[in-house]
Write a protein that holds these residues in place. Structure first.
Motif, PDB file in Angstrom:
ATOM      1  N   LYS A   1       8.353 -50.796  78.588  1.00 38.40           N
ATOM      2  CA  LYS A   1       7.339 -50.863  77.719  1.00 38.40           C
ATOM      3  C   LYS A   1       5.964 -50.398  78.281  1.00 38.40           C
ATOM      4  O   LYS A   1       5.016 -50.027  77.473  1.00 38.40           O
ATOM      5  N   MET A   2       5.782 -50.185  79.587  1.00 38.00           N
ATOM      6  CA  MET A   2       4.622 -49.578  80.278  1.00 38.00           C
ATOM      7  C   MET A   2       4.455 -48.193  80.061  1.00 38.00           C
ATOM      8  O   MET A   2       3.642 -47.374  80.353  1.00 38.00           O
ATOM      9  N   SER A   3       5.842 -47.589  79.636  1.00 37.92           N
ATOM     10  CA  SER A   3       5.608 -45.836  79.434  1.00 37.92           C
ATOM     11  C   SER A   3       4.913 -45.438  78.287  1.00 37.92           C
ATOM     12  O   SER A   3       4.973 -46.139  77.219  1.00 37.92           O
ATOM     13  N   CYS A   4       4.368 -44.461  78.573  1.00 36.25           N
ATOM     14  CA  CYS A   4       3.575 -43.802  77.298  1.00 36.25           C
ATOM     15  C   CYS A   4       4.556 -42.606  76.722  1.00 36.25           C
ATOM     16  O   CYS A   4       4.212 -41.651  75.815  1.00 36.25           O
ATOM     17  N   GLY A   5       6.032 -42.467  77.248  1.00 41.68           N
ATOM     18  CA  GLY A   5       6.939 -41.635  76.697  1.00 41.68           C
ATOM     19  C   GLY A   5       7.816 -42.196  75.610  1.00 41.68           C
ATOM     20  O   GLY A   5       7.390 -43.248  75.321  1.00 41.68           O
ATOM     21  N   ASP A   6       8.924 -41.388  75.359  1.00 44.22           N
ATOM     22  CA  ASP A   6      10.107 -42.083  74.462  1.00 44.22           C
ATOM     23  C   ASP A   6      10.772 -42.701  75.078  1.00 44.22           C
ATOM     24  O   ASP A   6      11.664 -42.424  76.042  1.00 44.22           O
ATOM     25  N   THR A   7      10.808 -44.205  74.927  1.00 45.33           N
ATOM     26  CA  THR A   7      11.560 -44.983  75.550  1.00 45.33           C
ATOM     27  C   THR A   7      12.769 -45.276  74.837  1.00 45.33           C
ATOM     28  O   THR A   7      13.707 -46.269  75.072  1.00 45.33           O
ATOM     29  N   ARG A   8      13.196 -44.622  73.720  1.00 38.28           N
ATOM     30  CA  ARG A   8      14.446 -45.201  72.698  1.00 38.28           C
ATOM     31  C   ARG A   8      15.596 -45.187  73.553  1.00 38.28           C
ATOM     32  O   ARG A   8      16.421 -46.049  73.164  1.00 38.28           O
ATOM     33  N   VAL A   9      15.901 -44.291  74.469  1.00 41.04           N
ATOM     34  CA  VAL A   9      16.962 -44.277  75.128  1.00 41.04           C
ATOM     35  C   VAL A   9      17.086 -45.385  76.104  1.00 41.04           C
ATOM     36  O   VAL A   9      18.245 -45.959  76.187  1.00 41.04           O
ATOM     37  N   ASN A  10      15.992 -45.661  76.845  1.00 40.49           N
ATOM     38  CA  ASN A  10      15.993 -46.664  77.670  1.00 40.49           C
ATOM     39  C   ASN A  10      16.299 -48.071  77.101  1.00 40.49           C
ATOM     40  O   ASN A  10      17.299 -49.045  77.570  1.00 40.49           O
ATOM     41  N   ARG A  11      15.525 -48.077  75.990  1.00 39.08           N
ATOM     42  CA  ARG A  11      15.742 -49.607  75.122  1.00 39.08           C
ATOM     43  C   ARG A  11      17.172 -49.646  74.529  1.00 39.08           C
ATOM     44  O   ARG A  11      17.835 -50.794  74.535  1.00 39.08           O
ATOM     45  N   THR A  12      17.642 -48.554  73.851  1.00 33.85           N
ATOM     46  CA  THR A  12      19.119 -48.512  73.487  1.00 33.85           C
ATOM     47  C   THR A  12      19.749 -48.962  74.547  1.00 33.85           C
ATOM     48  O   THR A  12      20.952 -49.872  74.467  1.00 33.85           O
ATOM     49  N   TYR A  13      19.946 -48.394  75.461  1.00 36.60           N
ATOM     50  CA  TYR A  13      20.935 -48.407  76.851  1.00 36.60           C
ATOM     51  C   TYR A  13      20.944 -49.748  77.209  1.00 36.60           C
ATOM     52  O   TYR A  13      21.824 -50.484  77.498  1.00 36.60           O
ATOM     53  N   GLY A  14      19.629 -50.231  77.454  1.00 35.94           N
ATOM     54  CA  GLY A  14      19.573 -51.874  78.063  1.00 35.94           C
ATOM     55  C   GLY A  14      20.124 -52.793  77.097  1.00 35.94           C
ATOM     56  O   GLY A  14      20.748 -53.584  77.617  1.00 35.94           O
ATOM     57  N   LEU A  15      19.983 -52.600  75.893  1.00 32.81           N
ATOM     58  CA  LEU A  15      20.336 -53.355  74.926  1.00 32.81           C
ATOM     59  C   LEU A  15      21.958 -53.301  74.686  1.00 32.81           C
ATOM     60  O   LEU A  15      22.454 -54.571  74.675  1.00 32.81           O
ATOM     61  N   VAL A  16      22.169 -52.251  74.805  1.00 25.54           N
ATOM     62  CA  VAL A  16      23.679 -51.969  74.470  1.00 25.54           C
ATOM     63  C   VAL A  16      24.482 -52.576  75.789  1.00 25.54           C
ATOM     64  O   VAL A  16      25.407 -53.400  75.485  1.00 25.54           O
ATOM     65  N   ILE A  17      23.803 -52.480  77.062  1.00 20.67           N
ATOM     66  CA  ILE A  17      24.513 -52.899  78.135  1.00 20.67           C
ATOM     67  C   ILE A  17      24.672 -54.521  78.268  1.00 20.67           C
ATOM     68  O   ILE A  17      25.589 -54.984  78.429  1.00 20.67           O
ATOM     69  N   THR A  18      23.535 -55.083  77.806  1.00 17.76           N
ATOM     70  CA  THR A  18      23.553 -56.646  77.707  1.00 17.76           C
ATOM     71  C   THR A  18      24.445 -56.997  76.533  1.00 17.76           C
ATOM     72  O   THR A  18      25.186 -58.054  77.085  1.00 17.76           O
ATOM     73  N   LEU A  19      24.528 -56.578  75.602  1.00 18.53           N
ATOM     74  CA  LEU A  19      25.440 -56.944  74.550  1.00 18.53           C
ATOM     75  C   LEU A  19      26.871 -56.870  74.719  1.00 18.53           C
ATOM     76  O   LEU A  19      27.799 -57.517  74.405  1.00 18.53           O
ATOM     77  N   VAL A  20      27.066 -55.624  75.401  1.00 19.35           N
ATOM     78  CA  VAL A  20      28.640 -55.285  75.854  1.00 19.35           C
ATOM     79  C   VAL A  20      29.078 -56.194  77.002  1.00 19.35           C
ATOM     80  O   VAL A  20      29.962 -56.620  76.692  1.00 19.35           O
TER      81      VAL A  20
END
Length: 312
Positions: A188-207
């Motif tokens: 959340k501290m990043s000023c770049g595109d974090t969609r990949v990071n957020r998606t991967y983190g959520l997918v790994i948690t749910l998987v």
């Protein structure tokens, strides 16, 4: 705003702000934090010491319990010492490498914790459904191999998180409103595109949680089917009592972990300090209660702990 990348050398640190909105109460909050941590260390090290010393406890079930307590010691130690430094001394800075390392090990410990709970469910399934073959199906060597598989799985699944994080640019705001470097809090501290990071983190948690809970549910479904085929009610109770401690640990671990992960990502209406407190609760409380649950619910372990306690 000026941006920097984690691969650059400037600036070299992040700032962990503790619990936002409750800075004035940090000293008071540190009391339950340190108390829970000390109880957790005492309980987990006691279980590990007793199992290591007693040859009669060198069985798959107790070796798995040793893996669990070591993971919990590692998980809580990743969080509490730094949090107490923030609460007591105001030492809020953490290097970029230190932050990424803390995040990596926390995620690995969480994934390994889940893998051990799955293996424990399989252990109970074999013990109840195939008692005559238990000694041949689950040997100590097999448990060691399953533990290694759990470690490899955790590292392979978690490793992309810090690698993906290092490609992100970070702006002038380097303050992380947290007591430790939790993955999504850093992203959340990043000023770049974090969609990949957020998606991967959520997918790994749910998987991880979804797959492991499915396997645990399958094991207990087979256990319940086997128990219902037993005509004796006394045998019913005896079989299910061997699973009580494990079920309690599963409910406590997965409930707190899922609630913390989902509210941190989707609970925009929840106050920031509630997010942070929940994130710390899911690390600290299971680590403190799990050895107590197993000590109370497992007679053989309880008797051995009592023997060493009264000897002192």
């Amino acid at each position: 705003m000026e941006a920097f990348n984690l691969t650059s050398s400037s600036p070299p640190t992040f700032i962990l702000n503790g619990i936002p909105g409750l800075e004035a109460a940090h000293i008071w909050i540190s009391i339950p934090f340190s108390t829970i941590y000390i109880i957790s260390l005492l309980g987990n090290f006691t279980v590990f010491f007793v199992v290591a010393k007693e040859q009669t406890l060198h069985k798959p079930m107790y070796l798995l319990l040793c893996m669990l307590v070591l993971i919990e010691i590692g998980e809580s130690t990743c969080v509490v010492p730094k949090a107490l430094c923030i609460f007591w001394f105001g030492f809020k800075t953490i290097t970029v490498d230190g932050c990424v390392t803390q995040m990596f090990f926390l995620s690995v410990f969480a994934a390994m914790h889940s893998a051990v709970l799955v293996t424990m469910a399989f252990d109970r399934y074999v013990a109840i459904c195939h008692p005559l073959r238990y000694a041949t199906i689950l040997t100590n060597a097999q448990i060691a191999k399953l533990g290694l598989v759990g470690l490899i799985r955790a590292v392979l699944l978690v490793l992309p998180e810090p690698l993906l994080l290092r490609r992100l640019p970070f702006c002038a705001n380097r303050v992380i409103p947290h007591t430790y470097c939790e993955h999504i809090a850093v992203v959340k501290m990043s000023c770049g595109d974090t969609r990949v990071n957020r998606t991967y983190g959520l997918v790994i948690t749910l998987v991880i949680i979804g797959l492991d809970l499915t396997l645990i549910g399958l094991s207990y479904g087979l256990i319940i089917r086997a128990v219902l085929r037993i005509s004796s009610k006394k045998a019913h109770r005896k079989a299910l009592n061997t699973c009580t401690a494990h079920i309690c640990v599963i409910l406590m671990s997965y409930t707190s972990k899922l609630f913390s992960a989902l509210t941190h990502r989707f609970g925009q209406g929840i106050a920031a300090h509630v997010h942070i407190l929940l994130a710390n609760v899911y690390v600290l409380v299971p680590s403190m209660l799990n050895p107590i649950i197993y000590g109370v619910k497992t007679k053989e372990l309880r008797d051995k702990v009592g023997k060493y306690t009264f000897r002192m």
